[in-house]
Design an enzyme around this catalytic site. Structure first.
Site, PDB file in Angstrom:
ATOM      1  NE  ARG A 118     -10.796   3.387  13.085  1.00 37.97           N
ATOM      2  CZ  ARG A 118     -10.978   4.797  14.296  1.00 37.97           C
ATOM      3  NH1 ARG A 118     -12.874   4.289  15.076  1.00 37.97           N
ATOM      4  NH2 ARG A 118     -10.174   5.426  14.739  1.00 37.97           N
TER       5      ARG A 118
ATOM      6  CG  HIS B  99      -8.464   1.608  15.496  1.00 32.02           C
ATOM      7  ND1 HIS B  99      -7.667   2.531  16.261  1.00 32.02           N
ATOM      8  CD2 HIS B  99      -8.887   1.363  14.423  1.00 32.02           C
ATOM      9  CE1 HIS B  99      -7.217   3.661  15.205  1.00 32.02           C
ATOM     10  NE2 HIS B  99      -8.096   3.141  14.530  1.00 32.02           N
TER      11      HIS B  99
ATOM     12  N   GLY C 241       0.872  -1.301  -0.092  1.00 27.23           N
ATOM     13  CA  GLY C 241       0.587   0.057   0.368  1.00 27.23           C
ATOM     14  C   GLY C 241       0.769   1.127  -0.608  1.00 27.23           C
TER      15      GLY C 241
ATOM     16  NE  ARG D 131     -12.732   6.510  10.196  1.00 27.79           N
ATOM     17  CZ  ARG D 131     -13.196   6.714  11.633  1.00 27.79           C
ATOM     18  NH1 ARG D 131     -14.215   6.638  11.816  1.00 27.79           N
ATOM     19  NH2 ARG D 131     -12.283   6.911  12.681  1.00 27.79           N
TER      20      ARG D 131
ATOM     21  CD  GLN E  48      -3.242  10.715   2.099  1.00 23.87           C
ATOM     22  OE1 GLN E  48      -1.331  10.427   0.951  1.00 23.87           O
ATOM     23  NE2 GLN E  48      -3.221  12.393   2.248  1.00 23.87           N
TER      24      GLN E  48
HETATM   25  O1  TXD Z   1      -5.327   2.724  13.322  1.00 25.15           O
HETATM   26  C1  TXD Z   1      -5.052   2.601  12.098  1.00 25.15           C
HETATM   27  N1  TXD Z   1      -5.132   1.724  12.333  1.00 25.15           N
HETATM   28  C2  TXD Z   1      -6.217   3.658  11.393  1.00 25.15           C
HETATM   29  C3  TXD Z   1      -5.946   2.207   9.577  1.00 25.15           C
HETATM   30  C4  TXD Z   1      -5.147   4.457  11.184  1.00 25.15           C
HETATM   31  C5  TXD Z   1      -5.644   5.463   9.852  1.00 25.15           C
HETATM   32  C6  TXD Z   1      -5.528   4.445   8.830  1.00 25.15           C
HETATM   33  N2  TXD Z   1      -6.067   3.915   8.843  1.00 25.15           N
HETATM   34  C7  TXD Z   1      -6.923   2.400   7.754  1.00 25.15           C
HETATM   35  O2  TXD Z   1      -5.095   2.154   6.780  1.00 25.15           O
HETATM   36  C8  TXD Z   1      -7.525   2.926   6.406  1.00 25.15           C
HETATM   37  O3  TXD Z   1      -9.037   2.849   7.023  1.00 25.15           O
HETATM   38  C9  TXD Z   1      -7.402   2.310   5.606  1.00 25.15           C
HETATM   39  O4  TXD Z   1      -7.698   1.132   5.235  1.00 25.15           O
HETATM   40  C10 TXD Z   1      -5.473   2.133   5.537  1.00 25.15           C
HETATM   41  C11 TXD Z   1      -4.745   2.929   4.682  1.00 25.15           C
HETATM   42  O5  TXD Z   1      -5.170   4.763   4.577  1.00 25.15           O
HETATM   43  P1  TXD Z   1      -4.979   5.296   3.614  1.00 25.15           P
HETATM   44  O6  TXD Z   1      -4.534   6.732   4.095  1.00 25.15           O
HETATM   45  O7  TXD Z   1      -2.629   5.009   3.315  1.00 25.15           O
HETATM   46  O8  TXD Z   1      -5.253   4.833   2.422  1.00 25.15           O
HETATM   47  P2  TXD Z   1      -5.051   4.709   0.915  1.00 25.15           P
HETATM   48  O9  TXD Z   1      -3.961   6.326   1.044  1.00 25.15           O
HETATM   49  O10 TXD Z   1      -6.043   5.275  -0.161  1.00 25.15           O
HETATM   50  O11 TXD Z   1      -3.799   4.473   0.570  1.00 25.15           O
HETATM   51  C12 TXD Z   1      -4.107   2.515   1.139  1.00 25.15           C
HETATM   52  C13 TXD Z   1      -3.280   2.619  -0.786  1.00 25.15           C
HETATM   53  C14 TXD Z   1      -4.162   3.086  -1.853  1.00 25.15           C
HETATM   54  O12 TXD Z   1      -2.933   3.679  -2.497  1.00 25.15           O
HETATM   55  C15 TXD Z   1      -4.375   1.655  -2.671  1.00 25.15           C
HETATM   56  O13 TXD Z   1      -4.008   1.675  -4.301  1.00 25.15           O
HETATM   57  C16 TXD Z   1      -3.741   0.611  -2.453  1.00 25.15           C
HETATM   58  O14 TXD Z   1      -3.976   1.133  -1.107  1.00 25.15           O
HETATM   59  N3  TXD Z   1      -4.084  -0.887  -2.312  1.00 25.15           N
HETATM   60  C17 TXD Z   1      -3.572  -1.549  -2.579  1.00 25.15           C
HETATM   61  N4  TXD Z   1      -2.549  -1.790  -2.735  1.00 25.15           N
HETATM   62  C18 TXD Z   1      -2.039  -3.310  -2.653  1.00 25.15           C
HETATM   63  N5  TXD Z   1      -3.294  -4.614  -3.169  1.00 25.15           N
HETATM   64  C19 TXD Z   1      -4.402  -4.240  -2.784  1.00 25.15           C
HETATM   65  N6  TXD Z   1      -4.885  -4.452  -3.523  1.00 25.15           N
HETATM   66  C20 TXD Z   1      -5.087  -2.786  -3.042  1.00 25.15           C
HETATM   67  N7  TXD Z   1      -6.219  -1.993  -3.357  1.00 25.15           N
HETATM   68  C21 TXD Z   1      -6.005  -1.267  -2.733  1.00 25.15           C
END
Ligand code: TXD
Length: 319
Positions: free
Chosen positions: A89, A176, A10, A83, A13
């Site tokens: 979540r 969480h 991933g 989200r 962000q």
């Molecule tokens: O405390 C915590 N655990 C939380 C987690 C804190 C903040 C955010 N939280 C979660 O982390 C949020 O709800 C998301 O489920 C993840 C990632 O958050 P982020 O802000 O980094 O999301 P982005 O910017 O959309 O990045 C997700 C990336 C994006 O570039 C997609 O293209 C990629 O994931 N993506 C994938 N990568 C690999 N394989 C697959 N299948 C895939 N699908 C999407």
């Protein structure tokens, strides 16, 4: 000694921020993986070009092929969707569960010896599913949430009391989500437990309750402000603290979503508890004693997590 290898599944962000922090701290060489071709490669190249300025020698590479994570020492998973305002979540469960299946297969095939930190939401269910899909031992698959929730709690306390964040410790247990359990009794300012801070009149009970609720709402507050995504700087910093404890065998005791085998009266579920993290991964679950009301709040949080895990089992019966 050869440099460690850190794979970031991933490159969004949080993934990009993880890469920046891992490289700046020279924790190892970084592989940024994403299914959106170009994004991991572009971010890796841009970050590499900051190396001469920042002075780090970590290398960064972007890829859309799992074979490039081969032999990773640490894998940090943010793949999935975040989200948007109005979403909980839990609304992310179905979409992100499918992603965890793909990521689990990639890790099993190419980095079965890694220490895996899951960040993807809904965190407690996703880390449980990731461990199942990957087949890695539960002590090498943990979830990042408690370090972030505790950091939010610590920030609000330090900000209110105008003291250094370095002298504020905080515990947040449980899932969480809205049922997370901040524990004032095990949180301190300069070693002084928070209940004594209230008794001393340094902070009112009402203010402490407000801070606890703002901690619970910490993620939603930022989602509401950003509108296009969720928090990513503090989540990334929190996961890097966990990764560093593993890579440097620091034996930190950090609140993480860990697989419980009877501790706290919980079996077979991932939930946020104090964990000793060292070269052996989650080396020890620290069982603190909880008061009646704390145990009740913890059990409620575990029930909420089990509800999400049951939803995962319905969607993916093989889990
Ligand atoms: O405390 C915590 N655990 C939380 C987690 C804190 C903040 C955010 N939280 C979660 O982390 C949020 O709800 C998301 O489920 C993840 C990632 O958050 P982020 O802000 O980094 O999301 P982005 O910017 O959309 O990045 C997700 C990336 C994006 O570039 C997609 O293209 C990629 O994931 N993506 C994938 N990568 C690999 N394989 C697959 N299948 C895939 N699908 C999407």
């Amino acid at each position: 000694m050869a440099r460690k290898k850190i794979a970031l599944i991933g490159a969004g962000q949080i993934g990009g921020t993880l890469a920046l922090l891992a490289a700046t701290k020279e924790l190892g060489d970084v592989i940024l993986f994403d299914v959106v071709d170009g994004v991991p490669q572009g971010k890796a190249l841009d970050l590499s070009q900051s190396g001469p300025v920042e002075g780090f020698n970590s290398t960064l590479k972007g890829t859309s092929e799992y074979k490039d994570i081969v032999g990773a020492d640490v894998v940090i998973v943010t793949a999935g969707v975040p989200r948007k305002p109005g979403m909980s979540r839990d609304d992310l469960l179905e979409i992100n569960l499918k992603v965890m299946e793909q990521v689990g297969a990639g890790i099993a095939k190419y980095a079965p010896e890694a220490f895996v930190i899951c960040i993807t939401n809904p965190l407690d269910a996703m880390v449980w599913a990731l461990q199942k899909f990957s087949g890695l031992p539960a002590n090498r698959v943990v979830g990042m949430a408690g370090v972030l929730d505790s950091a939010r709690f610590r920030h609000f306390i330090a900000d209110e009391l105008k003291v250094s964040v370095q002298d504020v410790t905080a515990f947040v247990l449980g899932g969480h989500g809205d049922t997370m359990v901040p524990l004032p009794r095990y949180s301190t300012v300069g070693g002084i437990p928070l209940p004594d801070i209230v008794k001393m009149g340094w902070m009112s009970k009402e203010k402490l309750e407000q801070i606890i609720q703002r901690t619970r709402d910490g993620g939603a507050e930022i989602v509401g402000l950003l509108k296009t995504g969720s928090a990513f700087y503090a989540p990334a910093a929190s996961a890097i603290e966990m990764a560093e404890s593993y890579l440097k065998d620091k034996k930190r005791i950090l609140p993480c979503a860990a697989f419980l085998k009877g501790e706290y009266g919980v079996k077979g579920t991932y939930v946020g508890v104090p964990v000793l993290i060292g070269a052996g991964g989650a080396e020890k679950i620290v069982e603190i004693s909880l008061s009646g009301s704390e145990q009740k709040a913890f059990d409620k949080s575990v029930a909420a997590v089990n509800g999400l895990v049951d939803a995962c089992k319905k969607i993916a019966p093989k889990l």
